[in-house]
Every structure is written in C-alpha cells, then in structure tokens.
Design a protein around this motif. Structure first.
Motif, PDB file in Angstrom:
ATOM      1  N   ASP A   1       0.580  -1.482   0.205  1.00  0.00           N
ATOM      2  CA  ASP A   1       0.191   0.106  -0.024  1.00  0.00           C
ATOM      3  C   ASP A   1       1.050   1.037   0.308  1.00  0.00           C
ATOM      4  O   ASP A   1       0.600   2.207  -0.722  1.00  0.00           O
ATOM      5  N   PHE A   2       2.240   1.156   0.103  1.00  0.00           N
ATOM      6  CA  PHE A   2       3.093   2.108   0.541  1.00  0.00           C
ATOM      7  C   PHE A   2       2.621   3.178   1.599  1.00  0.00           C
ATOM      8  O   PHE A   2       2.653   4.908   0.707  1.00  0.00           O
TER       9      PHE A   2
ATOM     10  N   HIS B   1       7.782  -2.580 -19.406  1.00  0.00           N
ATOM     11  CA  HIS B   1       6.533  -3.143 -18.564  1.00  0.00           C
ATOM     12  C   HIS B   1       6.410  -1.708 -17.261  1.00  0.00           C
ATOM     13  O   HIS B   1       5.554  -2.448 -16.580  1.00  0.00           O
ATOM     14  N   GLN B   2       7.408  -0.744 -16.894  1.00  0.00           N
ATOM     15  CA  GLN B   2       6.820   0.198 -16.175  1.00  0.00           C
ATOM     16  C   GLN B   2       6.651  -0.739 -14.647  1.00  0.00           C
ATOM     17  O   GLN B   2       5.928  -0.302 -13.593  1.00  0.00           O
TER      18      GLN B   2
ATOM     19  N   LEU C   1      11.038   8.712  -5.409  1.00  0.00           N
ATOM     20  CA  LEU C   1       9.862   7.799  -5.587  1.00  0.00           C
ATOM     21  C   LEU C   1       9.346   7.676  -4.400  1.00  0.00           C
ATOM     22  O   LEU C   1       8.355   8.024  -4.813  1.00  0.00           O
ATOM     23  N   HIS C   2      10.162   8.137  -3.271  1.00  0.00           N
ATOM     24  CA  HIS C   2       8.966   8.177  -1.857  1.00  0.00           C
ATOM     25  C   HIS C   2       8.817   8.800  -1.928  1.00  0.00           C
ATOM     26  O   HIS C   2       7.299   8.699  -1.077  1.00  0.00           O
TER      27      HIS C   2
ATOM     28  N   SER D   1       1.636   7.369  -5.986  1.00  0.00           N
ATOM     29  CA  SER D   1       0.968   6.791  -6.422  1.00  0.00           C
ATOM     30  C   SER D   1       2.107   5.797  -7.544  1.00  0.00           C
ATOM     31  O   SER D   1       1.509   5.107  -8.410  1.00  0.00           O
ATOM     32  N   LYS D   2       2.654   6.727  -8.162  1.00  0.00           N
ATOM     33  CA  LYS D   2       3.712   5.940  -8.902  1.00  0.00           C
ATOM     34  C   LYS D   2       4.525   4.341  -8.501  1.00  0.00           C
ATOM     35  O   LYS D   2       4.063   3.448  -8.993  1.00  0.00           O
ATOM     36  N   LEU D   3       4.299   4.386  -7.245  1.00  0.00           N
ATOM     37  CA  LEU D   3       5.472   3.520  -6.927  1.00  0.00           C
ATOM     38  C   LEU D   3       3.902   2.058  -6.899  1.00  0.00           C
ATOM     39  O   LEU D   3       4.556   1.340  -6.799  1.00  0.00           O
TER      40      LEU D   3
END
Length: 405
Positions: free
Chosen positions: A215-216, A343-344, A366-367, A371-373
């Motif tokens: 869920d990050f 594959h992103q 990135l952290h 949503s991108k993670l």
C-alpha cells in the motif's frame, strides 16, 4: 522408461538456484532421472555463500532431495579442460581425459546439460566419446548463464578473447540447444550462428505464495538488496552512502538479504547500525518472507561499458524483486533498462556509473510519489504472474527437453 538427464558443472555450487533448485527439480518433478556431476575444491563442496561443508555431503556420491550427486576434484580436471584452447585435433587425447567428462559418461544419460564454458567443453567430449564407445547419440544443451568470453572484458587480451570465441563457435556446431538468460545474449548467439536453436529462460523464482499487494502508506522507506555484498568493490560504499544521505531526510532502512561471502565482513558505521540490516543468507524458498517490508529493490551494475555481460544482465535479484511486487531501481544497463521501460515496473537512472547521491535523490523522489510506486508494484507482480515466474519458465524448459527427445 524415464529418460536420464545429467547436469555437467565446472564451477557452480551444487545447490545453485538455477541449476539445482529450478532446472533439476523441475525435470525431476516431470519424471526425468536427474544426476549432477559437480566439483569439489580442496576436497570440499560449498554452500551458495562460499561456506565449505565440513560435516555434510562428504561422500563421493550421494542423493540429495532425490537427485543423484556425483562429485569430483576440480583441481584434477582443470589442466585437461584448459585444452579447449588447443588445436581441436588434440582434444580427444589431451582434453577429454578428465573426471568431469569421464564421470558424466558413466551416467549413460540421454541428455547432457552443461552450465559453463568449460563444462560445455566436457560436454563435447561426452557427446563424441558416447558415440565412439557406445554408438549412442546423446543430446547436448549449453545453458549459457553469461556470455563467455565477454567481448569487452579487459582482464583478457584481445588474442585470448579471440581464441576463446573461435573455440566457442566451434563447439556450438555440436550443441543441440542453447539456453540463455536474456534476449540480448540470445541475439548475440544468433548473430554468429543464425540456425542455432536458442531459447531464453529467465532467472525467475517460483511465484511468491500468499502475496499481499503493497500500500506504500508508511512514512518509512525500506530499500532492499538481495545477494552478495562484496566489500572489495564500491557496492558496499554505495550502500553506506545511500543510507547516510536518505536517513537524514526520512525514516530510512536498507535491508540486505544475503550479505557477505564466507570469510568476508562488512562493518556498518556506528551511526548507521539502526539503519542497515543484514539478514545473512536465508533459505531460497523463504526469500519472499524477507521481502514483505521492502519498498524498492536496488541493483547497481558497474562498468557496463567494459562488460557486455553486465550490460546484458537480468540477474536473479531483478526477478526476485518483481516477484514480490517491488519496483526495481537500476543504473543504465541495456537489458534491465529495456525491460523496465517495457513493463513500467521500476526506475532507471540514466548513468552507466551512478553515484550514491544519484540513487539517494531518486529514492527520495520516488518515496514522495506513492501512486507511482503503487502502479509500478502492481505492474511488477502482474508480469510475474502472467509471463515471467518460474512456473512459466518451467514450461519453456520442458518444451526444450521434449523437442530433443
């Protein structure tokens, strides 16, 4: 009657993940009788981290998890196997009279599966001598875990690389099928032998069970690394550098699943001892359990400009991260970059030799983009389920064997 397969090994530990845990076990499960001819060094077998077995596996021949293991002393075979670089006319008299070749012949298998350049040479001897002595046509697979010789490797002179390549191309004339680990390596083989049967079987693990999507949502950032950390290279220095920078900005942790090889040590600076965790080497099948709290998987392949193998590499850890829904962060290496872009499922730093600062800045950025993670994580797990897990690779392996029989 079940067909017999003999794995021919010159260097790898006998419990190697690709050779034993995946290929040999898959063939055994399908009903093949599988044996392995594997090297002892200084009289000992070794675990995957280089730890010598001192109490277990002492017999010359034993059975492990239903697979017959035949051992030999590698030192006694090296001189003979090195004759691969001699004139081909001398191979039978001076090259094939070695323990690896001779013990494999005794197995009287139907298919021989070689895993390194020198075990391929042994395989050529097996194939020729089985025909000459027993009138038996056996099949030979060359499982090219990497490209040998590496056309860019500076440790070999150009003359030696040319000789190694010429002998490889000579041996490939007698190989029935080549298996390799990336599409770029496959393309290299086909550029030199267009009619050669070549298939890619990626270094993928079995699909992680009991998987739960990430869920990050946490403020904590955990970066993972799977495998060996060699304190003689800059890899450990980058772990320290990344941890130092990131821990000043967020609740950061670096989790290393594996660590030192036997006899080495990597001291953690006192101020980072709560930030860096080394699990030690763990059971292969328990790796997914250790991955559950990892947010991003890290791979740094240095000096890709001086190694085609590094540039063409898709290492075990790459698929291990994806298997557990973990986006991968890498430096600019051809094969991993193309895979991630297709594959992103990760992030590529556009530098051949990325620094600790490069990685740290990208990780911190990135952290912040949860949503991108999240999307990268979903993509990673989906492609493993649909395309790349060992269950999918096993089908390729079994199809190759079926075609040879």
């Amino acid at each position: 009657m079940p067909k017999k397969v003999c794995m021919v090994v010159a260097h790898h530990p006998f419990t190697d993940a690709r050779i034993f845990k995946k290929e040999a076990k898959s063939l055994q499960k399908k009903g093949y009788h599988v044996s392995m001819i594997v090297p002892r060094k200084n009289g000992k077998l070794f675990d995957i981290d280089g730890t010598p077995y001192t109490k277990r596996f002492q017999s010359k021949i034993f059975t492990y998890e239903g697979i017959k293991i035949v051992t030999y002393h590698s030192e006694s075979s090296q001189k003979a196997l090195s004759n691969v670089l001699s004139d081909e006319n001398s191979w039978e008299n001076h090259g094939f009279n070695n323990q690896l070749t001779q013990l494999a012949i005794r197995e009287n298998a139907d298919i021989y599966h070689a895993h390194e350049y020198l075990s391929l040479f042994a395989g050529i001897g097996i194939k020729r001598l089985m025909k000459k002595r027993k009138g038996k046509d056996v099949k030979l697979i060359y499982d090219s875990h990497e490209l040998t010789p590496d056309p860019l490797d500076p440790k070999y002179s150009q003359e030696r690389r040319t000789n190694l390549k010429q002998k490889l191309l000579t041996m490939l004339k007698e190989v029935d099928h080549v298996i390799t680990v990336s599409d770029s390596i496959k393309s290299w083989y086909l550029s030199h032998r267009p009619q050669l049967p070549v298939d890619v079987i990626y270094n993928s693990p079995p699909l992680a069970k009991n998987y739960e999507s990430k869920d990050f949502n946490s403020d904590r950032l955990t970066v993972g690394y799977e495998g060996n950390i060699d304190d003689k290279k800059s890899g450990w220095e980058k772990v320290i550098g990344i941890s130092d920078i990131c821990s000043k900005n967020v609740d950061f942790h670096f989790k290393i699943i594996g660590g030192n090889r036997f006899g080495n040590s990597t001291p953690i600076p006192e101020h980072l001892q709560s930030r860096i965790t080394l699990t030690g080497w763990v059971n292969y099948h328990t790796i997914p359990m250790y991955m559950t709290d990892v947010d991003i998987g890290w791979i740094d392949l240095e000096d890709t400009a001086f190694s085609l193998n590094r540039d063409y590499s898709l290492p075990n850890k790459f698929f291990s991260y994806l298997n557990n829904g973990i986006p991968v962060m890498v430096n600019n290496s051809k094969e991993m970059k193309e895979f991630i872009n297709r594959h992103q499922c990760g992030y590529v730093i556009e530098k051949k030799n990325a620094t600790s600062r490069d990685y740290a800045d990208a990780l911190l950025s990135l952290h912040k983009d949860k949503s991108k993670l999240q999307q990268m994580s979903k993509n990673a797990r989906n492609i493993m389920e649909k395309l790349y897990s060992w269950e999918n690779m096993e089908k390729r392996l079994l199809a190759i064997y079926q075609s040879l029989l």
